[in-house]
Design an enzyme around this catalytic site. Structure first.
Site, PDB file in Angstrom:
ATOM      1  N   ARG A   3       0.843  -1.280  -0.063  1.00  0.00           N
ATOM      2  CA  ARG A   3       0.040   0.182   0.098  1.00  0.00           C
ATOM      3  C   ARG A   3       0.917   1.194   0.120  1.00  0.00           C
ATOM      4  O   ARG A   3       1.773   1.282   0.830  1.00  0.00           O
ATOM      5  CB  ARG A   3      -0.903  -0.008   1.268  1.00  0.00           C
ATOM      6  CG  ARG A   3      -1.715   1.491   1.488  1.00  0.00           C
ATOM      7  CD  ARG A   3      -2.550   1.910   0.523  1.00  0.00           C
ATOM      8  NE  ARG A   3      -3.051   3.071   0.661  1.00  0.00           N
ATOM      9  CZ  ARG A   3      -4.333   3.418   1.302  1.00  0.00           C
ATOM     10  NH1 ARG A   3      -4.887   2.322   2.027  1.00  0.00           N
ATOM     11  NH2 ARG A   3      -4.543   4.580   1.521  1.00  0.00           N
TER      12      ARG A   3
ATOM     13  N   ARG B  87      -5.553   0.970  -4.670  1.00  0.00           N
ATOM     14  CA  ARG B  87      -4.741   0.565  -3.887  1.00  0.00           C
ATOM     15  C   ARG B  87      -4.795  -1.014  -3.767  1.00  0.00           C
ATOM     16  O   ARG B  87      -5.864  -1.649  -3.951  1.00  0.00           O
ATOM     17  CB  ARG B  87      -5.037   1.161  -2.322  1.00  0.00           C
ATOM     18  CG  ARG B  87      -6.413   0.896  -1.764  1.00  0.00           C
ATOM     19  CD  ARG B  87      -6.985   2.048  -1.127  1.00  0.00           C
ATOM     20  NE  ARG B  87      -7.295   3.223  -1.984  1.00  0.00           N
ATOM     21  CZ  ARG B  87      -7.890   4.234  -1.118  1.00  0.00           C
ATOM     22  NH1 ARG B  87      -8.337   4.247   0.036  1.00  0.00           N
ATOM     23  NH2 ARG B  87      -7.855   5.304  -1.927  1.00  0.00           N
TER      24      ARG B  87
ATOM     25  N   ASP C 255      -6.806  -1.388   1.739  1.00  0.00           N
ATOM     26  CA  ASP C 255      -7.009  -0.301   2.421  1.00  0.00           C
ATOM     27  C   ASP C 255      -7.629  -0.911   3.643  1.00  0.00           C
ATOM     28  O   ASP C 255      -8.672  -1.609   3.673  1.00  0.00           O
ATOM     29  CB  ASP C 255      -8.125   0.565   1.713  1.00  0.00           C
ATOM     30  CG  ASP C 255      -8.488   1.703   2.408  1.00  0.00           C
ATOM     31  OD1 ASP C 255      -7.516   2.198   2.988  1.00  0.00           O
ATOM     32  OD2 ASP C 255      -9.534   2.341   1.893  1.00  0.00           O
TER      33      ASP C 255
ATOM     34  N   ASP D 247      -9.343   0.514   7.384  1.00  0.00           N
ATOM     35  CA  ASP D 247      -9.971   1.713   7.944  1.00  0.00           C
ATOM     36  C   ASP D 247     -10.402   1.396   9.157  1.00  0.00           C
ATOM     37  O   ASP D 247     -11.368   0.320   9.385  1.00  0.00           O
ATOM     38  CB  ASP D 247     -11.032   2.296   7.102  1.00  0.00           C
ATOM     39  CG  ASP D 247     -10.502   3.288   5.894  1.00  0.00           C
ATOM     40  OD1 ASP D 247      -9.243   3.699   6.126  1.00  0.00           O
ATOM     41  OD2 ASP D 247     -11.169   3.537   5.089  1.00  0.00           O
TER      42      ASP D 247
END
Length: 297
Positions: free
Chosen positions: A207, A216, A219, A221
């Site tokens: 990444r 990407r 990811d 989060d």
């Protein structure tokens, strides 16, 4: 985690005890508190906001000791431990309450801090929600590898991982479709420490952060920490991390897998706590489809 903040022999004279005279006549109590937390960011930044104020901890403990009398020092220790774990950065705490003048019916040495004491150790145990996405390379293999890496994080316990959802990109340049999923679990880590672990997993899978909202390989989060239904969720903006995630309530590619992983999930939106399923009903889900089958763990 080996970093610790320690407070030793906080002294308060106050009445606590089972016997009637103990509730009338103050006696000495001493408290030791050892807090496990990640001090690396505070050490690098010299910022009090990235650690735990020992003054606040001491004042909270003193307030608990000065409350109306309770029977047991076990109760005092539990209350002090809970007050420490209310700090977002606290990962675990050990509390010892000494009662050297307790009427135990026997003699203790007059040297040092002797007499009855109780020690409790309590770990943080917060619900966490982590969103996963990938749109470059072998997306299924990358996401499965990420889930396995999440399972290896010391201090994070995975409970459920959703199925995969294929989603159109939102914002940013033209790019391939995403595969998205959500993992839910419990963590004793501070949110900042957990975020660092997520970034390490991303970096290990190629990444980069050159273009905002760009394509990407992976990811991860951090969407929510704590339980808004119980009013234990963390809500703040530290610059490095905003909780809950400020756009999660409108992102169907987060809401759909989240609702699949936890149909009872709730999210704080402003001052309201709203079921994720309800947010999903009003979100734009036109670009989301069921993805390939997988068994990531």
């Amino acid at each position: 985690m080996t970093d610790r903040i320690t407070l030793t022999q906080l002294a308060v004279t106050t009445p606590h005890g089972v016997l009637a005279h103990e509730k009338r006549e103050p006696q000495r109590f001493f408290v030791d508190i050892a807090i496990e937390c990640d001090l690396s960011m505070a050490g690098a930044s010299d910022d009090l906001g990235q650690t735990i104020s020992y003054a606040d901890v001491a004042q909270d403990a003193e307030r608990i000791l000065l409350q109306p009398p309770v029977d047991l020092i076990e109760s005092l220790a539990e209350q002090i431990a809970a007050s420490v774990l209310a700090h977002p950065a606290a990962e675990a705490v050990e509390v010892t309450v000494h009662k050297p003048d307790a009427p135990a019916g026997v003699d203790f040495s007059s040297i040092g801090l002797t007499g009855p004491a109780v020690t409790v150790r309590r770990e943080q145990h917060r619900p966490v929600v982590i969103a996963l996405g990938a749109n470059l390379g072998d997306r299924v293999a990358t996401l499965a590898s990420a889930v396995r890496a999440l399972g290896r994080i010391d201090g994070l316990e995975l409970i459920e991982v959703s199925g995969l959802f294929e989603t159109d990109p939102v914002g940013g340049p033209q790019q391939p479709d995403y595969l998205n999923a959500v993992a839910v679990g419990n963590s004793r880590l501070s949110p900042w420490t957990l975020l660092d672990r997520l970034h390490e997993i991303e970096a290990g899978r190629g990444r980069t952060r050159e273009i905002r909202w760009g394509a990407r390989t992976l990811d991860l989060d951090l969407i929510q920490v704590g339980d808004p239904a119980a009013d234990t969720d963390l809500h703040f903006d530290s610059g490095k991390l905003t909780l809950p995630h400020p756009r999660a309530h409108e992102r169907a590619f987060v809401l759909a897998p989240w609702a699949a992983a936890d149909p009872q999930a709730r999210l704080r939106v402003g001052r309201k706590v709203v079921p994720v399923a309800e947010l999903l009903r009003v979100a734009d889900s036109s670009g989301i489809h069921i993805g390939p089958q997988w068994r990531p763990w």
